[in-house]
Design an enzyme around this catalytic site. Structure first.
Site, PDB file in Angstrom:
ATOM      1  CB  SER A 100     -14.449   5.856   6.613  1.00  0.00           C
ATOM      2  OG  SER A 100     -13.265   6.634   6.506  1.00  0.00           O
ATOM      3  CD  GLU A 156      -3.286   8.691  20.297  1.00  0.00           C
ATOM      4  OE1 GLU A 156      -3.256   9.603  19.440  1.00  0.00           O
ATOM      5  OE2 GLU A 156      -3.467   8.918  21.514  1.00  0.00           O
ATOM      6  CG  HIS A 207     -11.960   6.949  10.687  1.00  0.00           C
ATOM      7  ND1 HIS A 207     -10.758   6.289  10.606  1.00  0.00           N
ATOM      8  CD2 HIS A 207     -12.516   6.912   9.456  1.00  0.00           C
ATOM      9  CE1 HIS A 207     -10.593   5.861   9.360  1.00  0.00           C
ATOM     10  NE2 HIS A 207     -11.645   6.222   8.651  1.00  0.00           N
TER      11      HIS A 207
END
Length: 237
Positions: free
Chosen positions: A9, A189, A193
């Site tokens: 990701s 939070e 990422h």
């Protein structure tokens, strides 16, 4: 010529539904020369194991032609020991999967470059610390042993975050108050990422580090120390 990106990701191409999340593969095209096209096949939550077993790497191989490139960044999810569908052993199955990526790429006439996982935004005693266990070292050791280029994004991002400090480096991540983005009305939070600023930062670190090697992939990217000439007259409205 194409550059195929395989990873998780932190490299993934995101759409408007996950905005402002951005993977660094999503913005790498801003640093390429015009004849180089990027296909970002990175996907959320994948490890080397699951990326192979789900057939995602086969999809890349089926699209690859002689002279194409692969950028491989895994490790973030290989460490998920609680999930046997993703977990790999750093100096065992993880390195074996890296070897598989390399061998299959070469069979197609392609060229692979590795990158260690970007750091999480995790600090102790005012220093950003490694949260990826032995996976960065395992990738670096594999690449060194077999003669592949490996850009140590884990170390580069840790050094930058430590230099900036914990608060200033938050801007790179999905850390923000409620109401700032329509897609995320709640506060976030997320220290793993990236936001757009983070994607640009990682892409630049990658390109600058690559430029210091002899790897042929560097010829796909702009010289960031050579400012492009712009005819300012043509920009007047």
């Amino acid at each position: 010529m194409k550059i195929f990106m395989i990873g998780d990701s932190t490299m993934k191409y995101n759409n408007i539904f996950t905005y402002p999340q951005v993977g660094w593969g999503q913005v790498l095209h801003l640093f390429t020369k015009n004849h180089c096209l990027i296909e970002d096949h990175a996907e959320n939550g994948r490890s080397t194991k699951s990326f192979i077993e789900e057939g995602r790497f086969d999809m890349v191989l089926n699209r690859m032609q002689k002279g194409d490139y692969v950028i491989c960044q895994f490790g973030h999810n290989d460490e998920k020991i609680q999930d046997p569908s993703r977990y790999t052993i750093p100096f065992g199955t993880y390195q074996q999967n890296l070897q598989y990526f390399a061998a299959e790429t070469e069979k197609k006439g392609g060229h692979i470059v590795f990158a260690t996982s970007i750091t999480r935004h995790k600090f102790e005693n005012e220093k950003c610390i490694n949260s990826h266990l032995d996976y960065p070292k395992a990738m670096l050791d594999f690449a060194s042993k077999h003669g592949y280029t490996c850009i140590d994004l884990n170390q580069l991002t840790m050094e930058l975050y430590t230099k900036l400090g914990e608060e200033k480096s938050k801007k790179y991540h999905m850390i923000f108050p409620a109401g700032m983005y329509d897609a995320h009305p709640e506060a976030k939070e997320d220290h793993s990422h990236l936001r757009y600023e983070g994607g640009l930062m990682v892409a630049e670190l990658f390109v600058r580090a690559l430029s210091k090697t002899s790897d042929p992939l560097k010829e796909c990217f702009l010289d960031l120390d050579q400012k492009e000439y712009l005819d300012e007259k043509m920009l007047i409205d």
